[in-house]
Write a protein that holds these residues in place. Structure first.
Motif, PDB file in Angstrom:
ATOM      1  N   LYS A 288       0.857  -1.186   0.000  1.00  8.23           N
ATOM      2  CA  LYS A 288       0.000   0.000   0.000  1.00  8.23           C
ATOM      3  C   LYS A 288       0.892   1.235   0.000  1.00  8.23           C
ATOM      4  CE  LYS A 288      -4.232  -1.738   1.791  1.00  8.23           C
ATOM      5  NZ  LYS A 288      -5.513  -1.236   2.207  1.00  8.23           N
ATOM      6  N   TYR A 289       0.411   2.263  -0.699  1.00  7.50           N
ATOM      7  CA  TYR A 289       1.155   3.512  -0.814  1.00  7.50           C
ATOM      8  C   TYR A 289       0.297   4.656  -0.290  1.00  7.50           C
ATOM      9  CZ  TYR A 289       3.865   0.751  -4.130  1.00  7.50           C
ATOM     10  OH  TYR A 289       4.625  -0.226  -4.712  1.00  7.50           O
ATOM     11  N   PRO A 290       0.924   5.684   0.263  1.00  7.00           N
ATOM     12  CA  PRO A 290       0.153   6.864   0.663  1.00  7.00           C
ATOM     13  C   PRO A 290      -0.556   7.455  -0.555  1.00  7.00           C
ATOM     14  CG  PRO A 290       2.368   6.954   1.583  1.00  7.00           C
ATOM     15  CD  PRO A 290       2.335   5.808   0.604  1.00  7.00           C
ATOM     16  N   THR A 291      -1.776   7.917  -0.357  1.00  6.11           N
ATOM     17  CA  THR A 291      -2.579   8.447  -1.458  1.00  6.11           C
ATOM     18  C   THR A 291      -1.856   9.560  -2.206  1.00  6.11           C
ATOM     19  OG1 THR A 291      -4.589   7.837  -0.299  1.00  6.11           O
ATOM     20  CG2 THR A 291      -4.817   9.467  -2.033  1.00  6.11           C
ATOM     21  N   GLU A 292      -1.219  10.464  -1.499  1.00 11.74           N
ATOM     22  CA  GLU A 292      -0.533  11.579  -2.162  1.00 11.74           C
ATOM     23  C   GLU A 292       0.596  11.078  -3.054  1.00 11.74           C
ATOM     24  OE1 GLU A 292      -0.309  15.278  -3.507  1.00 11.74           O
ATOM     25  OE2 GLU A 292      -1.823  14.590  -2.098  1.00 11.74           O
ATOM     26  N   THR A 293       1.297  10.046  -2.631  1.00 11.74           N
ATOM     27  CA  THR A 293       2.362   9.449  -3.446  1.00 11.74           C
ATOM     28  C   THR A 293       1.775   8.862  -4.722  1.00 11.74           C
ATOM     29  OG1 THR A 293       3.670   8.961  -1.478  1.00 11.74           O
ATOM     30  CG2 THR A 293       4.194   7.709  -3.469  1.00 11.74           C
ATOM     31  N   LEU A 294       0.651   8.167  -4.600  1.00 12.12           N
ATOM     32  CA  LEU A 294      -0.002   7.607  -5.786  1.00 12.12           C
ATOM     33  C   LEU A 294      -0.444   8.707  -6.745  1.00 12.12           C
ATOM     34  CD1 LEU A 294      -2.149   4.827  -4.116  1.00 12.12           C
ATOM     35  CD2 LEU A 294      -0.231   4.492  -5.670  1.00 12.12           C
TER      36      LEU A 294
ATOM     37  N   ARG B  74      -8.246  13.180  -6.267  1.00 15.74           N
ATOM     38  CA  ARG B  74      -8.123  13.471  -4.826  1.00 15.74           C
ATOM     39  C   ARG B  74      -9.454  13.271  -4.109  1.00 15.74           C
ATOM     40  NH1 ARG B  74      -3.990  16.714  -6.425  1.00 15.74           N
ATOM     41  NH2 ARG B  74      -2.152  16.493  -5.134  1.00 15.74           N
ATOM     42  N   VAL B  75     -10.541  13.606  -4.779  1.00 16.81           N
ATOM     43  CA  VAL B  75     -11.867  13.437  -4.186  1.00 16.81           C
ATOM     44  C   VAL B  75     -12.235  11.956  -4.113  1.00 16.81           C
ATOM     45  CG1 VAL B  75     -14.328  13.909  -4.508  1.00 16.81           C
ATOM     46  CG2 VAL B  75     -12.659  15.715  -4.926  1.00 16.81           C
ATOM     47  N   VAL B  76     -11.893  11.211  -5.146  1.00 10.64           N
ATOM     48  CA  VAL B  76     -12.235   9.782  -5.210  1.00 10.64           C
ATOM     49  C   VAL B  76     -11.405   8.975  -4.209  1.00 10.64           C
ATOM     50  CG1 VAL B  76     -12.206   7.736  -6.692  1.00 10.64           C
ATOM     51  CG2 VAL B  76     -12.979   9.928  -7.607  1.00 10.64           C
ATOM     52  N   LEU B  77     -10.126   9.267  -4.122  1.00  8.55           N
ATOM     53  CA  LEU B  77      -9.228   8.507  -3.236  1.00  8.55           C
ATOM     54  C   LEU B  77      -9.212   9.147  -1.854  1.00  8.55           C
ATOM     55  CD1 LEU B  77      -6.304   7.839  -5.733  1.00  8.55           C
ATOM     56  CD2 LEU B  77      -8.252   6.364  -5.190  1.00  8.55           C
ATOM     57  N   LYS B  78     -10.149   8.756  -1.024  1.00 12.93           N
ATOM     58  CA  LYS B  78     -10.353   9.374   0.290  1.00 12.93           C
ATOM     59  C   LYS B  78      -9.542   8.720   1.404  1.00 12.93           C
ATOM     60  CE  LYS B  78     -15.052  10.367  -1.047  1.00 12.93           C
ATOM     61  NZ  LYS B  78     -16.441   9.944  -0.930  1.00 12.93           N
ATOM     62  N   GLU B  79      -9.168   7.465   1.210  1.00 16.71           N
ATOM     63  CA  GLU B  79      -8.433   6.729   2.242  1.00 16.71           C
ATOM     64  C   GLU B  79      -6.974   7.199   2.290  1.00 16.71           C
ATOM     65  OE1 GLU B  79      -9.972   4.638   4.331  1.00 16.71           O
ATOM     66  OE2 GLU B  79     -11.818   5.087   3.257  1.00 16.71           O
ATOM     67  N   PRO B  80      -6.300   6.992   3.429  1.00 20.83           N
ATOM     68  CA  PRO B  80      -4.902   7.449   3.525  1.00 20.83           C
ATOM     69  C   PRO B  80      -3.926   6.661   2.670  1.00 20.83           C
ATOM     70  CG  PRO B  80      -5.614   6.423   5.587  1.00 20.83           C
ATOM     71  CD  PRO B  80      -6.811   6.488   4.688  1.00 20.83           C
ATOM     72  N   GLU B  81      -4.255   5.401   2.340  1.00 19.20           N
ATOM     73  CA  GLU B  81      -3.374   4.614   1.487  1.00 19.20           C
ATOM     74  C   GLU B  81      -4.150   3.554   0.719  1.00 19.20           C
ATOM     75  OE1 GLU B  81      -0.218   3.384   4.261  1.00 19.20           O
ATOM     76  OE2 GLU B  81      -1.496   1.745   4.864  1.00 19.20           O
ATOM     77  N   TYR B  82      -3.582   3.189  -0.430  1.00 18.75           N
ATOM     78  CA  TYR B  82      -4.184   2.208  -1.331  1.00 18.75           C
ATOM     79  C   TYR B  82      -3.095   1.368  -1.968  1.00 18.75           C
ATOM     80  CZ  TYR B  82      -8.464   5.085  -1.544  1.00 18.75           C
ATOM     81  OH  TYR B  82      -9.598   5.776  -1.239  1.00 18.75           O
TER      82      TYR B  82
ATOM     83  N   ALA C 181      -6.405   1.674  -6.137  1.00 21.82           N
ATOM     84  CA  ALA C 181      -6.498   3.057  -6.609  1.00 21.82           C
ATOM     85  C   ALA C 181      -6.994   3.101  -8.051  1.00 21.82           C
ATOM     86  CB  ALA C 181      -5.140   3.754  -6.484  1.00 21.82           C
ATOM     87  N   ARG C 182      -6.425   2.278  -8.905  1.00 19.84           N
ATOM     88  CA  ARG C 182      -6.865   2.249 -10.316  1.00 19.84           C
ATOM     89  C   ARG C 182      -8.322   1.824 -10.430  1.00 19.84           C
ATOM     90  NH1 ARG C 182      -1.516  -0.241 -12.906  1.00 19.84           N
ATOM     91  NH2 ARG C 182      -0.501   1.710 -13.453  1.00 19.84           N
ATOM     92  N   ALA C 183      -8.730   0.827  -9.647  1.00 18.11           N
ATOM     93  CA  ALA C 183     -10.117   0.353  -9.698  1.00 18.11           C
ATOM     94  C   ALA C 183     -11.079   1.459  -9.278  1.00 18.11           C
ATOM     95  CB  ALA C 183     -10.293  -0.877  -8.814  1.00 18.11           C
ATOM     96  N   ALA C 184     -10.761   2.183  -8.221  1.00 15.16           N
ATOM     97  CA  ALA C 184     -11.622   3.274  -7.753  1.00 15.16           C
ATOM     98  C   ALA C 184     -11.702   4.386  -8.798  1.00 15.16           C
ATOM     99  CB  ALA C 184     -11.102   3.828  -6.426  1.00 15.16           C
ATOM    100  N   LEU C 185     -10.578   4.750  -9.369  1.00 13.66           N
ATOM    101  CA  LEU C 185     -10.551   5.816 -10.372  1.00 13.66           C
ATOM    102  C   LEU C 185     -11.239   5.385 -11.661  1.00 13.66           C
ATOM    103  CD1 LEU C 185      -6.957   7.113  -9.714  1.00 13.66           C
ATOM    104  CD2 LEU C 185      -9.090   8.322  -9.217  1.00 13.66           C
TER     105      LEU C 185
END
Length: 53
Positions: free
Chosen positions: A6-12, A27-35, A40-44
């Motif tokens: 898992k990576y921090p959202t900001e890094t992704l 940024r709105v879609v990826l609300k969790e601190p890490e993915y 992340a790709r699936a959510a986006l």
């Protein structure tokens, strides 16, 4: 069984792997601190209406 890293959202969001997505919306879609990259790709892809691989 090895789990995906898992990576921090900001890094992704700053990665080349996700550079094709509109960052403000991502940024709105990826609300969790890490993915994981897959999560992340699936959510986006779901949000932007792209086929999930």
């Amino acid at each position: 069984m090895k789990s995906e890293m898992k990576y921090p959202t900001e890094t992704l969001l700053q990665s080349k792997a996700l550079s094709g997505y509109q960052q403000d919306f991502a940024r709105v879609v990826l609300k969790e601190p890490e993915y994981t990259m897959k999560e992340a790709r699936a959510a986006l892809n779901s949000f932007f209406g792209k086929d999930v691989k």
